[in-house]
Scaffold this motif. Sequence first.
Motif, PDB file in Angstrom:
ATOM      1  N   LYS A  89     -33.174 -37.097  -0.388  1.00  0.00           N
ATOM      2  CA  LYS A  89     -34.550 -37.825  -0.493  1.00  0.00           C
ATOM      3  C   LYS A  89     -35.874 -39.085  -0.893  1.00  0.00           C
ATOM      4  CE  LYS A  89     -33.674 -32.328  -2.141  1.00  0.00           C
ATOM      5  NZ  LYS A  89     -32.889 -32.422  -1.848  1.00  0.00           N
ATOM      6  N   LEU A  90     -34.905 -39.813  -0.115  1.00  0.00           N
ATOM      7  CA  LEU A  90     -35.715 -40.987  -0.485  1.00  0.00           C
ATOM      8  C   LEU A  90     -37.428 -40.764  -0.135  1.00  0.00           C
ATOM      9  CD1 LEU A  90     -32.668 -43.415   0.621  1.00  0.00           C
ATOM     10  CD2 LEU A  90     -33.056 -43.074  -1.460  1.00  0.00           C
ATOM     11  N   GLU A  91     -36.982 -41.766  -0.766  1.00  0.00           N
ATOM     12  CA  GLU A  91     -39.823 -42.289  -0.052  1.00  0.00           C
ATOM     13  C   GLU A  91     -39.434 -43.222  -0.640  1.00  0.00           C
ATOM     14  OE1 GLU A  91     -41.206 -40.118  -3.736  1.00  0.00           O
ATOM     15  OE2 GLU A  91     -40.623 -38.131  -3.783  1.00  0.00           O
ATOM     16  N   LEU A  92     -40.855 -43.732   0.452  1.00  0.00           N
ATOM     17  CA  LEU A  92     -40.924 -44.888   0.627  1.00  0.00           C
ATOM     18  C   LEU A  92     -41.612 -45.650  -0.454  1.00  0.00           C
ATOM     19  CD1 LEU A  92     -41.800 -46.698   3.324  1.00  0.00           C
ATOM     20  CD2 LEU A  92     -44.141 -46.106   3.698  1.00  0.00           C
ATOM     21  N   GLN A  93     -40.676 -46.638  -0.326  1.00  0.00           N
ATOM     22  CA  GLN A  93     -41.254 -47.299  -1.415  1.00  0.00           C
ATOM     23  C   GLN A  93     -42.726 -48.804  -1.049  1.00  0.00           C
ATOM     24  OE1 GLN A  93     -40.083 -46.846  -4.268  1.00  0.00           O
ATOM     25  NE2 GLN A  93     -38.772 -45.510  -3.235  1.00  0.00           N
ATOM     26  N   GLU A  94     -43.252 -49.708  -1.959  1.00  0.00           N
ATOM     27  CA  GLU A  94     -43.862 -50.614  -1.352  1.00  0.00           C
ATOM     28  C   GLU A  94     -43.607 -51.660  -1.118  1.00  0.00           C
ATOM     29  OE1 GLU A  94     -46.093 -51.806  -4.871  1.00  0.00           O
ATOM     30  OE2 GLU A  94     -46.401 -49.918  -5.860  1.00  0.00           O
ATOM     31  N   GLN A  95     -42.130 -51.779  -1.306  1.00  0.00           N
ATOM     32  CA  GLN A  95     -41.625 -52.985  -0.429  1.00  0.00           C
ATOM     33  C   GLN A  95     -41.739 -52.259   1.669  1.00  0.00           C
ATOM     34  OE1 GLN A  95     -37.537 -54.169  -1.123  1.00  0.00           O
ATOM     35  NE2 GLN A  95     -37.260 -55.085   0.823  1.00  0.00           N
ATOM     36  N   GLN A  96     -42.331 -53.253   2.238  1.00  0.00           N
ATOM     37  CA  GLN A  96     -42.370 -52.944   3.137  1.00  0.00           C
ATOM     38  C   GLN A  96     -41.124 -54.038   4.368  1.00  0.00           C
ATOM     39  OE1 GLN A  96     -43.203 -50.400   4.749  1.00  0.00           O
ATOM     40  NE2 GLN A  96     -43.632 -49.588   2.983  1.00  0.00           N
ATOM     41  N   LEU A  97     -40.760 -53.426   5.804  1.00  0.00           N
ATOM     42  CA  LEU A  97     -39.770 -54.712   5.918  1.00  0.00           C
ATOM     43  C   LEU A  97     -39.742 -54.031   7.335  1.00  0.00           C
ATOM     44  CD1 LEU A  97     -38.130 -57.196   6.058  1.00  0.00           C
ATOM     45  CD2 LEU A  97     -35.919 -54.788   5.554  1.00  0.00           C
ATOM     46  N   SER A  98     -39.813 -54.365   8.620  1.00  0.00           N
ATOM     47  CA  SER A  98     -40.109 -54.532  10.306  1.00  0.00           C
ATOM     48  C   SER A  98     -38.798 -54.754  10.994  1.00  0.00           C
ATOM     49  CB  SER A  98     -41.532 -54.115  10.062  1.00  0.00           C
ATOM     50  OG  SER A  98     -41.898 -55.737  10.266  1.00  0.00           O
ATOM     51  N   PHE A  99     -39.103 -54.080  11.730  1.00  0.00           N
ATOM     52  CA  PHE A  99     -37.863 -54.241  12.434  1.00  0.00           C
ATOM     53  C   PHE A  99     -38.299 -54.262  14.215  1.00  0.00           C
ATOM     54  CE2 PHE A  99     -35.737 -51.792   9.825  1.00  0.00           C
ATOM     55  CZ  PHE A  99     -34.716 -53.359   8.666  1.00  0.00           C
ATOM     56  N   THR A 100     -37.862 -55.598  14.833  1.00  0.00           N
ATOM     57  CA  THR A 100     -38.535 -55.278  16.463  1.00  0.00           C
ATOM     58  C   THR A 100     -38.323 -54.158  17.269  1.00  0.00           C
ATOM     59  OG1 THR A 100     -36.348 -56.786  16.812  1.00  0.00           O
ATOM     60  CG2 THR A 100     -38.729 -58.380  16.126  1.00  0.00           C
ATOM     61  N   ASP A 101     -36.916 -53.857  16.888  1.00  0.00           N
ATOM     62  CA  ASP A 101     -36.611 -52.715  17.712  1.00  0.00           C
ATOM     63  C   ASP A 101     -37.115 -51.895  17.706  1.00  0.00           C
ATOM     64  OD1 ASP A 101     -34.870 -52.569  16.220  1.00  0.00           O
ATOM     65  OD2 ASP A 101     -33.310 -52.526  16.919  1.00  0.00           O
ATOM     66  N   VAL A 102     -37.734 -51.306  16.381  1.00  0.00           N
ATOM     67  CA  VAL A 102     -38.070 -49.795  15.932  1.00  0.00           C
ATOM     68  C   VAL A 102     -39.688 -50.085  16.002  1.00  0.00           C
ATOM     69  CG1 VAL A 102     -37.981 -48.597  13.794  1.00  0.00           C
ATOM     70  CG2 VAL A 102     -36.753 -50.557  14.277  1.00  0.00           C
TER      71      VAL A 102
END
Length: 313
Positions: free
Chosen positions: A252-265
């Motif tokens: 039941k994880l929720e989105l946190q403030e820390q953001q990290l993006s990936f080029t293949d997503v």
Amino acid sequence: MKKKILLPIFAAFMIFAGTATTTNNSAEAASISELTATASKYIGVPYVYGGTTAQGLDCSGYTKLVFKQLGYTLNRTAAMQYKQGTSVSKANLQAGDLVFFDTSGGVSHVGISLGGTKFIHAGVSTGVTEADINTSYWSKRYVGAKRVTTFGENTTVAAGEAKKEEVKDAAIDFTVYASRGEVALQLAEALGLDTSDTTSVFPDVKSSSKFAGAAKALYELGVFTGDENGKFNPGSPFTRAQMAKVLVAAYKLELQEQQLSFTDVPASHWASNDISILASNGITNGLGDGTFGVSNNVKLVDLAAFIERAQNK
């Protein structure tokens, strides 16, 4: 599946090109989903020059192996495979077309189109992985494409967790990679679930199966669901994208403030939100090259690390 034999396009071409072939129209065509499932199950297999098995593959060894499992015969080298089939423009690429590149002089590299700009191949530095024709490296080296057969319509919906066709093959080394059944066992144990109820909820998991209790418990929690035919597919490999979805649901994880993006997503990917949640919780940093590896099969060592990090959240 019926065996498909690639027949000669021209007799004269056969004389000069050896085994150039095309499909037998009377044979049952493999589906696109069969193609992608077969091609994807080798993701992570290392590159080995001259390799033709799941222990190691070079580019043409990989394409030849995939097509052989689907009932088609390809020549051995990239240059010889380029002499097979019918030329196709980049704008008209379909899943299953062979795409060719000049990486060391002439036609020296080959991969399998997944439709659009995506293709899957055995790269020297990456092993079997997905790539994009339009990246600067590949676009400069693109030679052309050939269609040796046309694949049929998908028979499964590949959108969402557990929508891939079952891939049960000795080519996957399950001493290295995690099967869906193994994921269920380890996750149920980590969550401390009661697995004593082995009542089957999936047609391919008998109550006597060692996976039955874990599969049932996780099903009740809504963590695991079946494919469109209701199957659990315990002997199939598990992708990193599927792992993200399952972990988010299980813990039941929720989105946190820390953001990290990936080029293949891309944002349109079915697991984009789950992968973002996983990364924002510090459970994954990707593969170190800016990608998450959405289609890569989960290794057992990574499965343990994923679960341990999720447990500590």
